[in-house]
Motif scaffolding. Structure first.
Motif, mmCIF file in Angstrom:
data_model
loop_
_atom_site.group_PDB
_atom_site.id
_atom_site.type_symbol
_atom_site.label_atom_id
_atom_site.label_comp_id
_atom_site.label_asym_id
_atom_site.label_seq_id
_atom_site.Cartn_x
_atom_site.Cartn_y
_atom_site.Cartn_z
ATOM 1 N N ALA A 265 0.825 -1.205 0.000
ATOM 2 C CA ALA A 265 0.000 0.000 0.000
ATOM 3 C C ALA A 265 0.860 1.257 0.000
ATOM 4 C CB ALA A 265 -0.933 -0.004 1.203
ATOM 5 N N GLY A 266 1.974 1.223 0.714
ATOM 6 C CA GLY A 266 2.855 2.390 0.773
ATOM 7 C C GLY A 266 3.706 2.571 -0.461
ATOM 8 N N ASP A 267 3.900 1.497 -1.224
ATOM 9 C CA ASP A 267 4.693 1.544 -2.448
ATOM 10 C C ASP A 267 4.018 0.621 -3.461
ATOM 11 O OD1 ASP A 267 6.550 1.688 -4.446
ATOM 12 O OD2 ASP A 267 8.229 0.899 -3.276
ATOM 13 N N PRO A 268 2.938 1.107 -4.100
ATOM 14 C CA PRO A 268 2.136 0.239 -4.971
ATOM 15 C C PRO A 268 2.945 -0.489 -6.032
ATOM 16 C CG PRO A 268 1.031 2.332 -4.614
ATOM 17 C CD PRO A 268 2.398 2.471 -4.027
ATOM 18 N N GLY A 269 4.021 0.114 -6.501
ATOM 19 C CA GLY A 269 4.826 -0.538 -7.522
ATOM 20 C C GLY A 269 5.568 -1.753 -7.006
ATOM 21 N N ALA A 270 5.648 -1.906 -5.661
ATOM 22 C CA ALA A 270 6.396 -3.015 -5.070
ATOM 23 C C ALA A 270 5.530 -4.240 -4.810
ATOM 24 C CB ALA A 270 7.044 -2.565 -3.756
ATOM 25 N N GLY A 271 4.222 -4.125 -5.029
ATOM 26 C CA GLY A 271 3.353 -5.265 -4.777
ATOM 27 C C GLY A 271 3.735 -6.483 -5.601
ATOM 28 N N GLY A 272 4.132 -6.251 -6.844
ATOM 29 C CA GLY A 272 4.547 -7.352 -7.698
ATOM 30 C C GLY A 272 5.783 -8.052 -7.174
ATOM 31 N N GLU A 273 6.705 -7.287 -6.552
ATOM 32 C CA GLU A 273 7.908 -7.886 -5.981
ATOM 33 C C GLU A 273 7.567 -8.778 -4.787
ATOM 34 O OE1 GLU A 273 11.652 -7.249 -6.929
ATOM 35 O OE2 GLU A 273 10.151 -7.557 -8.490
ATOM 36 N N VAL A 274 6.587 -8.340 -3.984
ATOM 37 C CA VAL A 274 6.153 -9.158 -2.852
ATOM 38 C C VAL A 274 5.601 -10.488 -3.349
ATOM 39 C CG1 VAL A 274 4.505 -9.333 -0.953
ATOM 40 C CG2 VAL A 274 5.710 -7.178 -1.363
ATOM 41 N N LEU A 275 4.738 -10.433 -4.356
ATOM 42 C CA LEU A 275 4.142 -11.659 -4.894
ATOM 43 C C LEU A 275 5.199 -12.538 -5.557
ATOM 44 C CD1 LEU A 275 0.866 -10.153 -6.401
ATOM 45 C CD2 LEU A 275 1.102 -11.479 -4.298
ATOM 46 N N TYR A 276 6.157 -11.907 -6.237
ATOM 47 C CA TYR A 276 7.206 -12.690 -6.884
ATOM 48 C C TYR A 276 8.094 -13.366 -5.846
ATOM 49 C CZ TYR A 276 11.121 -13.936 -9.919
ATOM 50 O OH TYR A 276 12.102 -14.632 -10.594
ATOM 51 N N GLY A 277 8.391 -12.662 -4.741
ATOM 52 C CA GLY A 277 9.184 -13.281 -3.676
ATOM 53 C C GLY A 277 8.497 -14.500 -3.100
ATOM 54 N N ALA A 278 7.177 -14.391 -2.896
ATOM 55 C CA ALA A 278 6.423 -15.546 -2.405
ATOM 56 C C ALA A 278 6.444 -16.680 -3.422
ATOM 57 C CB ALA A 278 4.988 -15.135 -2.090
ATOM 58 N N ALA A 279 6.316 -16.323 -4.706
ATOM 59 C CA ALA A 279 6.349 -17.348 -5.760
ATOM 60 C C ALA A 279 7.705 -18.041 -5.797
ATOM 61 C CB ALA A 279 6.030 -16.712 -7.114
ATOM 62 N N CYS A 280 8.786 -17.291 -5.609
ATOM 63 C CA CYS A 280 10.122 -17.892 -5.569
ATOM 64 C C CYS A 280 10.246 -18.862 -4.402
ATOM 65 C CB CYS A 280 11.189 -16.804 -5.457
ATOM 66 S SG CYS A 280 11.482 -15.864 -6.965
ATOM 67 N N ALA A 281 9.781 -18.434 -3.216
ATOM 68 C CA ALA A 281 9.881 -19.290 -2.039
ATOM 69 C C ALA A 281 9.104 -20.582 -2.239
ATOM 70 C CB ALA A 281 9.365 -18.542 -0.801
ATOM 71 N N LEU A 282 7.901 -20.468 -2.781
ATOM 72 C CA LEU A 282 7.074 -21.658 -2.986
ATOM 73 C C LEU A 282 7.647 -22.570 -4.060
ATOM 74 C CD1 LEU A 282 3.595 -19.903 -2.762
ATOM 75 C CD2 LEU A 282 4.525 -21.563 -1.123
ATOM 76 N N THR A 283 8.190 -21.980 -5.131
ATOM 77 C CA THR A 283 8.778 -22.789 -6.198
ATOM 78 C C THR A 283 10.011 -23.525 -5.710
ATOM 79 O OG1 THR A 283 7.944 -21.323 -7.931
ATOM 80 C CG2 THR A 283 9.808 -22.742 -8.501
ATOM 81 N N LEU A 284 10.882 -22.837 -4.986
ATOM 82 C CA LEU A 284 12.078 -23.490 -4.464
ATOM 83 C C LEU A 284 11.712 -24.595 -3.477
ATOM 84 C CD1 LEU A 284 14.380 -20.372 -3.976
ATOM 85 C CD2 LEU A 284 14.660 -22.185 -5.674
ATOM 86 N N ASP A 285 10.688 -24.343 -2.667
ATOM 87 C CA ASP A 285 10.241 -25.376 -1.737
ATOM 88 C C ASP A 285 9.699 -26.580 -2.499
ATOM 89 O OD1 ASP A 285 10.125 -25.903 1.050
ATOM 90 O OD2 ASP A 285 7.944 -25.726 0.994
ATOM 91 N N ARG A 286 8.984 -26.332 -3.600
ATOM 92 C CA ARG A 286 8.458 -27.438 -4.405
ATOM 93 C C ARG A 286 9.587 -28.223 -5.066
ATOM 94 N NH1 ARG A 286 7.924 -27.785 -9.642
ATOM 95 N NH2 ARG A 286 8.037 -25.525 -9.979
ATOM 96 N N LEU A 287 10.579 -27.531 -5.631
ATOM 97 C CA LEU A 287 11.702 -28.214 -6.268
ATOM 98 C C LEU A 287 12.479 -29.049 -5.254
ATOM 99 C CD1 LEU A 287 13.010 -25.351 -8.596
ATOM 100 C CD2 LEU A 287 11.731 -27.402 -9.281
ATOM 101 N N PHE A 288 12.654 -28.495 -4.055
ATOM 102 C CA PHE A 288 13.317 -29.240 -2.990
ATOM 103 C C PHE A 288 12.531 -30.503 -2.651
ATOM 104 C CE2 PHE A 288 12.984 -30.034 1.619
ATOM 105 C CZ PHE A 288 14.242 -30.557 1.856
ATOM 106 N N ALA A 289 11.212 -30.358 -2.459
ATOM 107 C CA ALA A 289 10.375 -31.498 -2.097
ATOM 108 C C ALA A 289 10.375 -32.559 -3.194
ATOM 109 C CB ALA A 289 8.946 -31.029 -1.812
ATOM 110 N N GLU A 290 10.339 -32.118 -4.452
ATOM 111 C CA GLU A 290 10.363 -33.078 -5.562
ATOM 112 C C GLU A 290 11.667 -33.859 -5.587
ATOM 113 O OE1 GLU A 290 9.634 -30.682 -8.974
ATOM 114 O OE2 GLU A 290 7.448 -30.604 -8.669
#
Length: 313
Positions: A265-290
């Motif tokens: 909300a304080g930096d609307p342009g950064a919302g995509g970075e927040v979502l991308y960081g979460a996507a990276c964490a989830l993808t790496l966790d999935r690759l590790f689990a696989e």
């Protein structure tokens, strides 16, 4: 902690230089020319990047502390980070742009639903003690320093967002009680399982996909431009034990709404970075689990073979 065993020409050259007193040196040849398509699970890249980052944490017994900010090491790290970022970009599709008000909801929706995570379900229902020990060995690299990468974000935030992160971190560090720090609780779990609880004891046994999880948080934490990704990575649901599960249930709400939501909300342009960081964490966790589940299904260990580590290391 000792330097890991090299896993290719980049880490062999880098670790050879680090064993000497600080000096200037050139880039290892594999980093000077065009590289092949970068891979998240590149053993040589990930172990070299891990060593570069570890000098900002506890360091290595045989490495002079002045190497931490040596320009030659930083030049190597920059090239390694470029490869890792390109590998992440290839592996992790960027989430669609979204209004800042939708970021908390989208973070929650990113975590897979409809049933248990396969690795977590297997560990809960079917894993023998030896398999669980392997899992703990993998996680030890990150969990023995767990909160530290996110602490770097504190001076880079302001107001309620900073306060929310401090609230989470204070709990991660045991509210000022050393024995309640989550890293110490994990160390106790390792001792109970008959494992070596020394910091970084299993760096040579874990594969690149495990190092990548650790390296991503360090990379996001060390760069101000990645602070949104680091916050998103902390908001991804984590599966842990007893007190940590209860604490993370609270942390998830603080991270999603008070930290990530207000940051976007304080930096609307950064919302995509927040979502991308979460996507990276989830993808790496999935690759590790696989990786882990594929090895276990074939009857093999998910760790690197002991003979890959020379005697005396």
């Amino acid at each position: 902690m000792r330097l890991p065993v090299p896993r290719g020409p980049i880490s062999e050259r880098l670790f050879g230089e680090l064993a000497r007193p600080p000096h200037a040196f050139g880039l290892p040849p594999p980093l000077t020319g065009p590289s092949a398509e970068p891979r998240v699970a590149d053993e040589d890249v990930q172990v070299a990047l891990f060593a570069c980052y570890e000098m900002h944490y506890q360091g290595f017994d045989e490495v002079d502390e002045r190497w931490e900010w040596n320009r030659s090491v930083l030049a190597v790290r920059e090239r390694l980070e470029d490869r890792f970022e390109r590998a992440l970009a290839a592996a992790v599709p960027r989430p669609p742009a979204a209004p800042a008000r939708d970021v908390p909801r989208l973070l929650v929706e990113m975590v897979p639903g409809g049933g248990p995570w396969p690795l977590a379900d297997y560990l809960h229902k079917d894993a023998c003690l030896d398999r669980f020990r392997e899992f703990v060995v993998h996680r030890s690299l990150y969990h023995l320093k767990e909160a530290d990468p996110h602490t770097w974000a504190i001076p880079r935030l302001r107001g309620p967002v900073k306060a929310a992160l401090v609230e989470i971190q204070a709990d991660e560090y045991g509210g000022g009680r050393a024995g309640r720090m989550h890293s110490e609780l994990f160390r106790g779990t390792m001792r109970a399982l008959g494992l070596d609880d020394a910091y970084g004891a299993y760096a040579d046994r874990v594969p690149a996909v495990t190092l990548a999880v650790d390296n991503a948080m360090s990379m996001f934490g060390l760069h101000r431009r990645h602070r949104g990704r680091l916050l998103g990575g902390s908001a991804a649901a984590r599966r842990y034990y007893d007190e940590h599960v209860q604490a993370d249930a609270v942390h998830e709400q603080i991270a999603v709404w008070d930290m990530c939501g207000r940051f976007a909300a304080g930096d609307p342009g950064a919302g995509g970075e927040v979502l991308y960081g979460a996507a990276c964490a989830l993808t790496l966790d999935r690759l590790f689990a696989e990786h882990v589940m594929d090895r276990w299904r074939s009857g093999a260990s998910s760790l690197r073979e002991p003979h890959a580590v020379p005697a005396g290391r």
